[in-house]
Design a protein around this motif. Structure first.
Motif, PDB file in Angstrom:
ATOM      1  N   GLU A 163       0.736  -1.168  -0.094  1.00  0.00           N
ATOM      2  CA  GLU A 163       0.059   0.038  -0.045  1.00  0.00           C
ATOM      3  C   GLU A 163       0.805   1.355  -0.123  1.00  0.00           C
ATOM      4  O   GLU A 163       0.670   2.336  -0.695  1.00  0.00           O
ATOM      5  N   GLU A 164       1.959   1.240   0.755  1.00  0.00           N
ATOM      6  CA  GLU A 164       2.831   2.468   0.843  1.00  0.00           C
ATOM      7  C   GLU A 164       3.563   2.587  -0.328  1.00  0.00           C
ATOM      8  O   GLU A 164       3.615   3.742  -0.777  1.00  0.00           O
ATOM      9  N   ALA A 165       3.683   1.403  -1.036  1.00  0.00           N
ATOM     10  CA  ALA A 165       4.700   1.546  -2.390  1.00  0.00           C
ATOM     11  C   ALA A 165       3.848   2.068  -3.491  1.00  0.00           C
ATOM     12  O   ALA A 165       4.256   2.889  -4.112  1.00  0.00           O
ATOM     13  N   LEU A 166       2.331   1.916  -3.544  1.00  0.00           N
ATOM     14  CA  LEU A 166       1.447   2.518  -4.254  1.00  0.00           C
ATOM     15  C   LEU A 166       1.360   4.102  -4.252  1.00  0.00           C
ATOM     16  O   LEU A 166       1.427   4.735  -5.261  1.00  0.00           O
ATOM     17  N   ALA A 167       1.286   4.446  -2.915  1.00  0.00           N
ATOM     18  CA  ALA A 167       0.784   5.729  -2.713  1.00  0.00           C
ATOM     19  C   ALA A 167       2.565   6.436  -2.878  1.00  0.00           C
ATOM     20  O   ALA A 167       2.322   7.664  -3.595  1.00  0.00           O
ATOM     21  N   MET A 168       3.499   5.863  -2.674  1.00  0.00           N
ATOM     22  CA  MET A 168       4.797   6.626  -2.981  1.00  0.00           C
ATOM     23  C   MET A 168       4.837   6.698  -4.458  1.00  0.00           C
ATOM     24  O   MET A 168       5.675   7.673  -5.122  1.00  0.00           O
ATOM     25  N   ALA A 169       4.647   5.771  -5.159  1.00  0.00           N
ATOM     26  CA  ALA A 169       4.852   5.577  -6.675  1.00  0.00           C
ATOM     27  C   ALA A 169       3.873   6.785  -7.288  1.00  0.00           C
ATOM     28  O   ALA A 169       4.597   7.475  -8.196  1.00  0.00           O
ATOM     29  N   ALA A 170       2.739   6.997  -6.594  1.00  0.00           N
ATOM     30  CA  ALA A 170       1.870   7.973  -7.338  1.00  0.00           C
ATOM     31  C   ALA A 170       2.660   9.347  -7.150  1.00  0.00           C
ATOM     32  O   ALA A 170       2.246  10.151  -8.033  1.00  0.00           O
ATOM     33  N   ARG A 171       3.231   9.602  -6.185  1.00  0.00           N
ATOM     34  CA  ARG A 171       3.691  11.056  -5.612  1.00  0.00           C
ATOM     35  C   ARG A 171       5.319  10.898  -6.429  1.00  0.00           C
ATOM     36  O   ARG A 171       5.488  12.219  -6.809  1.00  0.00           O
ATOM     37  N   LEU A 172       5.757  10.039  -6.308  1.00  0.00           N
ATOM     38  CA  LEU A 172       7.391  10.202  -6.845  1.00  0.00           C
ATOM     39  C   LEU A 172       7.744   9.995  -8.270  1.00  0.00           C
ATOM     40  O   LEU A 172       8.667  10.253  -8.618  1.00  0.00           O
ATOM     41  N   ARG A 173       6.842   9.085  -8.602  1.00  0.00           N
ATOM     42  CA  ARG A 173       7.090   8.544 -10.216  1.00  0.00           C
ATOM     43  C   ARG A 173       8.205   8.090 -10.385  1.00  0.00           C
ATOM     44  O   ARG A 173       8.981   8.658 -11.236  1.00  0.00           O
ATOM     45  N   PRO A 174       8.554   6.963  -9.761  1.00  0.00           N
ATOM     46  CA  PRO A 174      10.033   6.329  -9.877  1.00  0.00           C
ATOM     47  C   PRO A 174       9.777   5.628 -11.533  1.00  0.00           C
ATOM     48  O   PRO A 174       8.958   5.428 -12.082  1.00  0.00           O
ATOM     49  N   ASP A 175      11.265   5.466 -11.888  1.00  0.00           N
ATOM     50  CA  ASP A 175      11.198   4.887 -13.260  1.00  0.00           C
ATOM     51  C   ASP A 175      11.223   3.200 -12.679  1.00  0.00           C
ATOM     52  O   ASP A 175      10.512   2.525 -13.830  1.00  0.00           O
ATOM     53  N   VAL A 176      11.930   2.923 -11.709  1.00  0.00           N
ATOM     54  CA  VAL A 176      11.537   1.233 -11.459  1.00  0.00           C
ATOM     55  C   VAL A 176      11.333   1.299  -9.892  1.00  0.00           C
ATOM     56  O   VAL A 176      11.751   1.923  -9.059  1.00  0.00           O
ATOM     57  N   VAL A 177      10.641   0.239  -9.546  1.00  0.00           N
ATOM     58  CA  VAL A 177      10.279  -0.210  -8.220  1.00  0.00           C
ATOM     59  C   VAL A 177      10.802  -1.382  -7.995  1.00  0.00           C
ATOM     60  O   VAL A 177      10.483  -2.312  -8.735  1.00  0.00           O
ATOM     61  N   LEU A 178      11.801  -1.633  -6.989  1.00  0.00           N
ATOM     62  CA  LEU A 178      12.217  -2.901  -6.451  1.00  0.00           C
ATOM     63  C   LEU A 178      11.500  -3.301  -5.551  1.00  0.00           C
ATOM     64  O   LEU A 178      11.185  -2.966  -4.496  1.00  0.00           O
ATOM     65  N   MET A 179      10.619  -4.374  -5.926  1.00  0.00           N
ATOM     66  CA  MET A 179       9.584  -5.060  -5.204  1.00  0.00           C
ATOM     67  C   MET A 179       9.996  -6.449  -4.823  1.00  0.00           C
ATOM     68  O   MET A 179      10.263  -7.435  -5.461  1.00  0.00           O
ATOM     69  N   ASP A 180       9.880  -6.618  -3.296  1.00  0.00           N
ATOM     70  CA  ASP A 180       9.752  -7.825  -2.690  1.00  0.00           C
ATOM     71  C   ASP A 180       8.443  -8.580  -2.849  1.00  0.00           C
ATOM     72  O   ASP A 180       7.516  -7.931  -3.092  1.00  0.00           O
ATOM     73  N   LEU A 181       8.280  -9.779  -2.927  1.00  0.00           N
ATOM     74  CA  LEU A 181       7.003 -10.498  -3.062  1.00  0.00           C
ATOM     75  C   LEU A 181       6.307 -10.695  -1.654  1.00  0.00           C
ATOM     76  O   LEU A 181       5.016 -10.712  -1.589  1.00  0.00           O
ATOM     77  N   GLN A 182       6.836 -10.877  -0.429  1.00  0.00           N
ATOM     78  CA  GLN A 182       6.350 -11.063   0.821  1.00  0.00           C
ATOM     79  C   GLN A 182       6.348  -9.981   1.490  1.00  0.00           C
ATOM     80  O   GLN A 182       7.378  -9.543   1.905  1.00  0.00           O
ATOM     81  N   LEU A 183       5.247  -9.449   1.759  1.00  0.00           N
ATOM     82  CA  LEU A 183       5.122  -7.952   2.370  1.00  0.00           C
ATOM     83  C   LEU A 183       4.423  -7.819   3.691  1.00  0.00           C
ATOM     84  O   LEU A 183       3.771  -7.077   4.074  1.00  0.00           O
ATOM     85  N   GLY A 184       4.347  -8.957   4.273  1.00  0.00           N
ATOM     86  CA  GLY A 184       3.649  -9.086   5.867  1.00  0.00           C
ATOM     87  C   GLY A 184       2.177  -9.167   5.586  1.00  0.00           C
ATOM     88  O   GLY A 184       1.603 -10.089   4.747  1.00  0.00           O
ATOM     89  N   ASP A 185       1.299  -8.531   6.437  1.00  0.00           N
ATOM     90  CA  ASP A 185      -0.240  -8.958   6.492  1.00  0.00           C
ATOM     91  C   ASP A 185      -0.925  -8.026   5.314  1.00  0.00           C
ATOM     92  O   ASP A 185      -1.920  -8.801   5.097  1.00  0.00           O
ATOM     93  N   GLY A 186      -0.532  -6.915   4.756  1.00  0.00           N
ATOM     94  CA  GLY A 186      -1.133  -6.204   3.662  1.00  0.00           C
ATOM     95  C   GLY A 186      -1.118  -7.179   2.521  1.00  0.00           C
ATOM     96  O   GLY A 186      -1.068  -7.902   2.320  1.00  0.00           O
ATOM     97  N   MET A 187      -1.195  -5.940   1.487  1.00  0.00           N
ATOM     98  CA  MET A 187      -0.915  -6.422   0.111  1.00  0.00           C
ATOM     99  C   MET A 187       0.125  -7.069  -0.189  1.00  0.00           C
ATOM    100  O   MET A 187       1.268  -6.457   0.191  1.00  0.00           O
ATOM    101  N   ASP A 188       0.085  -8.085  -0.971  1.00  0.00           N
ATOM    102  CA  ASP A 188       1.317  -8.703  -1.213  1.00  0.00           C
ATOM    103  C   ASP A 188       2.114  -8.027  -2.691  1.00  0.00           C
ATOM    104  O   ASP A 188       1.555  -7.168  -3.186  1.00  0.00           O
ATOM    105  N   GLY A 189       3.442  -8.498  -2.864  1.00  0.00           N
ATOM    106  CA  GLY A 189       4.219  -8.017  -3.783  1.00  0.00           C
ATOM    107  C   GLY A 189       3.548  -8.182  -5.357  1.00  0.00           C
ATOM    108  O   GLY A 189       3.684  -7.341  -6.196  1.00  0.00           O
ATOM    109  N   VAL A 190       2.810  -9.487  -5.227  1.00  0.00           N
ATOM    110  CA  VAL A 190       2.161  -9.579  -6.731  1.00  0.00           C
ATOM    111  C   VAL A 190       1.005  -8.431  -7.086  1.00  0.00           C
ATOM    112  O   VAL A 190       0.859  -7.925  -8.188  1.00  0.00           O
TER     113      VAL A 190
END
Length: 225
Positions: A45-72
């Motif tokens: 969830e934090e990655a989505l919000a930050m990507a919307a604000r920061l507009r990165p070229d690449v997101v380096l993404m882990d698959l297992q992200l705890g209890d919330g939304m997973d990396g997939v």
């Protein structure tokens, strides 16, 4: 390779739920020419919000992200341009490339990530130079795969497509809809015991041991159409 005014650095967003891992990646990448870490996210969830604000070229993404939304799921939303829930891609901004960096290399994990739109799939055991090259390849829109992952994908391509019976296909379709054994049994007018028997055969043919894995592999091999 050095960053110049004519070649801006690759804007990279890190997403991993382990603060120590993020700190290690930040230390490693901050000294790498041509790559600028613009943010760190500890959840999908934090990655989505930050990507919307920061507009990165690449997101380096882990698959297992705890209890919330997973990396997939986070990868799927990022790759589709929906950087934040309920939003679409900004018309002037392309969706970021997503490079998976994970410890997991099962067929099901690879199939789910690639199916979600990941540009590359890298294992955390890789050497730093391989990570740097993968980030640059991802930013350029080129596929970036760890050698073991590429080998597994090639093996899948060489493996004959599994033959499923009509009943197994019916059950797999219901599985893809998210139905449980009891619901599948009711929908197909068979017993739960029969459903379990067929599921065991489906798992064996697809080389998986979970419901999610069966759906992922079936989707990747186009067995649900």
């Amino acid at each position: 390779m050095t960053a110049t005014d004519a070649t801006p650095p690759i804007r990279l967003l890190l997403c991993d739920d382990h603060a120590v891992v993020r700190a290690g990646l930040l230390a490693l990448l901050s000294s790498t020419a041509g790559i600028e870490v613009v943010g760190e996210a500890g959840s999908g969830e934090e990655a989505l919000a930050m990507a919307a604000r920061l507009r990165p070229d690449v997101v380096l993404m882990d698959l297992q992200l705890g209890d919330g939304m997973d990396g997939v799921e986070a990868t799927r939303r990022l790759a589709s341009g929906a950087a934040a829930p309920g939003t679409g891609p900004a018309p002037e901004e392309p969706a970021p490339r997503v490079l998976v960096l994970t410890m997991f290399d099962t067929d099901a994990d690879i199939a789910r990530a690639i199916g979600a739109g990941a540009t590359g799939y890298l294992l955390k055991a890789e050497r730093p130079e391989e990570l740097f090259a993968a980030i640059r390849n991802a930013a350029a829109g080129r596929t970036a795969l760890s050698a073991p992952v590429a080998d597994r994908l090639m093996a899948q391509m060489r493996t004959p497509r599994p033959t499923l019976s009509e009943r197994e296909r019916d059950i797999l379709q219901q599985l893809a809809r998210g139905l449980g054994n009891r619901e599948i049994a009711r929908a197909l007018f068979i017993s739960e015991a029969t459903v379990k028997t067929h599921l065991g055969r489906i798992y064996g043919k697809l080389g998986v041991d979970t419901r999610a894995g069966a759906v992922a592999v079936a989707t990747e091999r186009r067995l649900l159409g």
